[in-house]
Structure formats: C-alpha cells, structure tokens
Design a protein around this motif. Structure first.
Motif, PDB file in Angstrom:
ATOM      1  N   LEU A   1       0.932  -1.163  -0.030  1.00 41.09           N
ATOM      2  CA  LEU A   1      -0.143   0.002  -0.176  1.00 41.09           C
ATOM      3  C   LEU A   1       0.958   1.282  -0.039  1.00 41.09           C
ATOM      4  CD1 LEU A   1      -2.563  -1.175   2.610  1.00 41.09           C
ATOM      5  CD2 LEU A   1      -2.920  -0.832   0.155  1.00 41.09           C
ATOM      6  N   GLY A   2       2.246   1.012   0.084  1.00 45.14           N
ATOM      7  CA  GLY A   2       3.018   2.267  -0.004  1.00 45.14           C
ATOM      8  C   GLY A   2       2.998   3.049   1.291  1.00 45.14           C
ATOM      9  N   VAL A   3       3.044   2.629   2.707  1.00 48.58           N
ATOM     10  CA  VAL A   3       2.969   3.275   3.726  1.00 48.58           C
ATOM     11  C   VAL A   3       4.109   2.678   4.759  1.00 48.58           C
ATOM     12  CG1 VAL A   3       0.434   3.914   3.369  1.00 48.58           C
ATOM     13  CG2 VAL A   3       0.999   1.790   4.460  1.00 48.58           C
ATOM     14  N   GLN A   4       4.653   2.261   4.388  1.00 45.23           N
ATOM     15  CA  GLN A   4       5.725   1.402   5.362  1.00 45.23           C
ATOM     16  C   GLN A   4       6.709   2.527   5.708  1.00 45.23           C
ATOM     17  OE1 GLN A   4       5.053  -1.303   6.690  1.00 45.23           O
ATOM     18  NE2 GLN A   4       6.613  -1.259   8.108  1.00 45.23           N
ATOM     19  N   ASP A   5       6.531   3.139   7.053  1.00 43.43           N
ATOM     20  CA  ASP A   5       7.722   3.975   7.483  1.00 43.43           C
ATOM     21  C   ASP A   5       7.586   3.600   8.998  1.00 43.43           C
ATOM     22  OD1 ASP A   5       5.473   5.250   8.376  1.00 43.43           O
ATOM     23  OD2 ASP A   5       5.406   6.719   6.918  1.00 43.43           O
ATOM     24  N   GLN A   6       8.634   4.645   9.612  1.00 37.53           N
ATOM     25  CA  GLN A   6       8.856   4.377  11.113  1.00 37.53           C
ATOM     26  C   GLN A   6       7.600   4.651  11.872  1.00 37.53           C
ATOM     27  OE1 GLN A   6      11.679   3.693  12.006  1.00 37.53           O
ATOM     28  NE2 GLN A   6      11.482   3.856  14.167  1.00 37.53           N
ATOM     29  N   ALA A   7       6.731   5.413  11.395  1.00 36.59           N
ATOM     30  CA  ALA A   7       5.395   5.507  12.164  1.00 36.59           C
ATOM     31  C   ALA A   7       4.465   4.502  12.134  1.00 36.59           C
ATOM     32  CB  ALA A   7       4.640   6.889  11.730  1.00 36.59           C
ATOM     33  N   THR A   8       4.571   3.801  10.762  1.00 36.01           N
ATOM     34  CA  THR A   8       3.738   2.731  10.330  1.00 36.01           C
ATOM     35  C   THR A   8       4.281   1.502  11.293  1.00 36.01           C
ATOM     36  OG1 THR A   8       3.477   3.418   8.287  1.00 36.01           O
ATOM     37  CG2 THR A   8       2.790   1.003   8.629  1.00 36.01           C
ATOM     38  N   ALA A   9       5.733   1.539  11.472  1.00 40.68           N
ATOM     39  CA  ALA A   9       6.006   0.153  12.270  1.00 40.68           C
ATOM     40  C   ALA A   9       5.365   0.396  13.788  1.00 40.68           C
ATOM     41  CB  ALA A   9       7.672   0.525  12.355  1.00 40.68           C
TER      42      ALA A   9
ATOM     43  N   LYS B   1       9.323   4.838  23.797  1.00 36.29           N
ATOM     44  CA  LYS B   1      10.341   5.214  22.747  1.00 36.29           C
ATOM     45  C   LYS B   1      10.025   6.262  21.665  1.00 36.29           C
ATOM     46  CE  LYS B   1      13.941   2.702  24.447  1.00 36.29           C
ATOM     47  NZ  LYS B   1      15.207   3.454  25.000  1.00 36.29           N
ATOM     48  N   SER B   2       8.606   5.914  21.094  1.00 39.24           N
ATOM     49  CA  SER B   2       8.574   6.861  19.834  1.00 39.24           C
ATOM     50  C   SER B   2       7.141   7.347  19.899  1.00 39.24           C
ATOM     51  CB  SER B   2       8.494   5.711  18.631  1.00 39.24           C
ATOM     52  OG  SER B   2       7.461   4.821  18.798  1.00 39.24           O
ATOM     53  N   GLY B   3       6.337   7.360  21.007  1.00 43.80           N
ATOM     54  CA  GLY B   3       5.212   7.843  21.147  1.00 43.80           C
ATOM     55  C   GLY B   3       5.045   9.416  21.137  1.00 43.80           C
ATOM     56  N   ALA B   4       6.059   9.929  21.647  1.00 47.83           N
ATOM     57  CA  ALA B   4       6.111  11.621  21.628  1.00 47.83           C
ATOM     58  C   ALA B   4       6.260  12.144  20.134  1.00 47.83           C
ATOM     59  CB  ALA B   4       7.434  12.021  22.471  1.00 47.83           C
ATOM     60  N   THR B   5       6.766  11.343  19.289  1.00 48.84           N
ATOM     61  CA  THR B   5       6.845  12.002  17.836  1.00 48.84           C
ATOM     62  C   THR B   5       5.774  11.572  17.108  1.00 48.84           C
ATOM     63  OG1 THR B   5       7.680   9.510  17.030  1.00 48.84           O
ATOM     64  CG2 THR B   5       9.281  11.075  17.870  1.00 48.84           C
ATOM     65  N   LEU B   6       4.577  10.927  17.824  1.00 49.61           N
ATOM     66  CA  LEU B   6       3.536  10.653  16.870  1.00 49.61           C
ATOM     67  C   LEU B   6       2.442  11.823  16.895  1.00 49.61           C
ATOM     68  CD1 LEU B   6       2.687   7.160  18.008  1.00 49.61           C
ATOM     69  CD2 LEU B   6       3.741   7.877  15.852  1.00 49.61           C
ATOM     70  N   GLY B   7       1.903  12.392  15.757  1.00 46.82           N
ATOM     71  CA  GLY B   7       1.015  13.285  15.675  1.00 46.82           C
ATOM     72  C   GLY B   7      -0.384  12.894  15.772  1.00 46.82           C
ATOM     73  N   GLN B   8      -1.334  13.885  15.845  1.00 47.71           N
ATOM     74  CA  GLN B   8      -2.576  13.668  16.188  1.00 47.71           C
ATOM     75  C   GLN B   8      -3.383  12.381  15.025  1.00 47.71           C
ATOM     76  OE1 GLN B   8      -4.945  17.093  16.515  1.00 47.71           O
ATOM     77  NE2 GLN B   8      -6.950  15.958  16.863  1.00 47.71           N
ATOM     78  N   GLY B   9      -3.229  12.736  14.004  1.00 49.01           N
ATOM     79  CA  GLY B   9      -3.458  12.003  12.734  1.00 49.01           C
ATOM     80  C   GLY B   9      -2.928  10.613  12.949  1.00 49.01           C
ATOM     81  N   GLU B  10      -1.713  10.391  13.464  1.00 48.50           N
ATOM     82  CA  GLU B  10      -1.202   8.996  13.702  1.00 48.50           C
ATOM     83  C   GLU B  10      -1.888   8.302  14.845  1.00 48.50           C
ATOM     84  OE1 GLU B  10       3.304  10.082  11.782  1.00 48.50           O
ATOM     85  OE2 GLU B  10       2.646  10.648  13.930  1.00 48.50           O
ATOM     86  N   TRP B  11      -2.113   9.042  16.081  1.00 46.00           N
ATOM     87  CA  TRP B  11      -2.814   8.504  17.091  1.00 46.00           C
ATOM     88  C   TRP B  11      -4.216   8.014  16.729  1.00 46.00           C
ATOM     89  CZ3 TRP B  11      -0.816   6.760  21.364  1.00 46.00           C
ATOM     90  CH2 TRP B  11       0.471   7.303  21.981  1.00 46.00           C
ATOM     91  N   LEU B  12      -5.039   8.945  15.826  1.00 48.37           N
ATOM     92  CA  LEU B  12      -6.084   8.535  15.465  1.00 48.37           C
ATOM     93  C   LEU B  12      -6.172   7.340  14.733  1.00 48.37           C
ATOM     94  CD1 LEU B  12      -9.232   9.339  15.136  1.00 48.37           C
ATOM     95  CD2 LEU B  12      -8.654  10.694  13.009  1.00 48.37           C
TER      96      LEU B  12
END
Length: 265
Positions: A34-42, A204-215
């Motif tokens: 789907l072309g969405v594989q990145d650090q946030a997707t992990a 480790k990475s929660g602080a880097t997530l934006g509102q859209g990623e949390w949703l």
C-alpha cells in the motif's frame, strides 16, 4: 494513512494475530504493497495488536476470573496458571529490551518477512509430522520447565515473519502440549508480551506521533479487536480438528509470492 488503509491493516491484524502466519509480517507486506511502510507505520503495526489482545481478555474473561478467585483461595491450579504465563513471558521481556533497535529495523524489511514465512511454514510441517503424543492438556498442567521453554522459543518471533503464535504453539507441541492447550497458552502469553512490546515502543516513539497517527492507531485498534473476536473461536476449532498444516502451506505460498513480487518491483 487514509481511513481505508487503516481499516484494511486493522483487518489484517485481527485476522492474523493468533494464527501461526505472523501478523507483523502480514502488516509489513501489506504496508509495503500500500506504500505506507515507514517508522510511524512500524509503531502502528505494533500498537494495534493490543486490539486483538483485548479480544482474548473478552472471550476468556471467565477463565481469568476463575484464576483470580483461585489465587485468592490459594488454589494450586490458579497459581500454576500465573506461574506458567510469567515464565513464558520473561525470556522475551529480557531479550526484547536488548534487541529493540535491531527488531525495529527489521520491521522495515519485507524480504526478511517473506523468507521467514517460508522457513516457518516448513518448520510447522516438520514439527506436525514428528510430534505424535501429547502429555499435557491444559495451561495449568504444564511443568515450569515447559512454560519457560516455550518462552525461550517465543523469542524467535522477534524476527518479523516468524510469528509469535506460531513459535509458541510449535514450541509447546514439541514439548508435549496438546493442540488446544498450546493454542490457548499462546493466546494468554500474548497479553503480557504485547502489552510490554507496545508500551515500550510508545515510550520510545510515542512523543513523535502526531494527532492523525494517534487517530489511525485508535481506529486500527478497534478494527483488529472486532475481527479477532471472530477469528479466535474459529481458530481453536480448526486446529483441534485439522492441525496446523493448512497454515504452514499458506505461509509457504504467501512467502514465495511475496519474494517474487519484491524482486519484480
């Protein structure tokens, strides 16, 4: 990720979390497709597994309640249940902290997933053929050494594509646990294991997530929960009657197709 992608990945997680086919591996392959594989997707892939874990708690709430009552009453079976879950969890907890960065890097490698799917499928076929007689018919009846042994085997699932449920179930079968008890132990062991993995990743990475990623994580969590409710009961019935060979062949086919597709990209 758009809403449709989040829902699709939530469905993939709910369907595959408790099958011996690697939910993380499927999420990585699906994310790549789907072309969405990145650090946030992990991080998304790890945390939405808690939705499937909640399905176990809901479906087996009576079992957990009986264990809790038994603990208060000093019943040996309840204490054996808790001891075995704790022993099965400890190896992954200890090793996971050490290899966290390496595992996170592997979450971005679909080729590793494809190879692990094939190798794991072959391993399941071999173990199914070699294991004949089961001696242990419940989680409570497992000796402490068996529970710890399954926990050690579970560490192999840190390699994406190996499958946590596949590793724990096959490890249990090899140590004399029957199919139904092996599947249930894998379900129960997923609760502390995935809670720890998700909590550590968010730390480790929660602080880097934006509102859209949390949703996206919230939606994926709900979808995986609903789907897993259906899949868990179906899975226990299937393996009790037919064993794990169908899942092994599925792994081999999907892994081979993925390898070819990755080479043609």
């Amino acid at each position: 990720m758009d809403l449709l992608t989040v829902i699709l990945l939530g469905i993939v997680e709910g369907v595959t979390e408790f099958l011996p086919v690697s939910s993380t591996g499927h999420l990585i392959l699906a994310g790549t497709l789907l072309g969405v594989q990145d650090q946030a997707t992990a991080t998304f892939d790890i945390v939405i597994q808690l939705g499937a874990i909640l399905a176990v708690i809901v479906l087996y709430w009576r079992r957990f309640w009986d264990v809790a009552v038994g603990l208060v009453g000093g019943q040996p079976k309840s204490w054996a249940f808790v001891r075995n879950i704790a022993l099965g969890f400890l190896p992954a907890a200890a090793i996971g902290v050490v290899v966290y960065k390496a595992v996170k890097a592997l979450l971005e490698s679909p080729t590793v997933v494809a190879v692990a799917l094939i190798v794991g499928g072959i391993a399941i076929l071999v173990i199914e053929r070699l294991v004949k007689q089961a001696r242990i018919e419940s989680v409570e009846a497992m000796p402490w050494s068996t529970a710890l042994g399954v926990g050690v085997v579970q560490c192999l699932a840190m390699i994406p594509g190996v499958s946590r449920s596949g590793a724990t179930i096959m490890g249990a079968l090899s140590l004399g646990v029957d199919r139904r008890a092996a599947a249930e132990f894998s379900f129960f062991l997923a609760i502390p294991t995935m809670l720890a993995a998700s909590g550590y990743d968010l730390l480790k990475s929660g602080a880097t997530l934006g509102q859209g990623e949390w949703l996206s994580i919230a939606i994926g969590f709900v979808v995986s929960f609903v789907v897993a409710l259906v899949v868990i009961r179906w899975f226990v019935g299937i393996v009790s009657r037919h064993g794990f060979a169908p899942f092994a062949w599925y792994r081999i086919v999907i892994g081979a197709v993925a390898l070819v597709a990755l080479q043609l990209r």
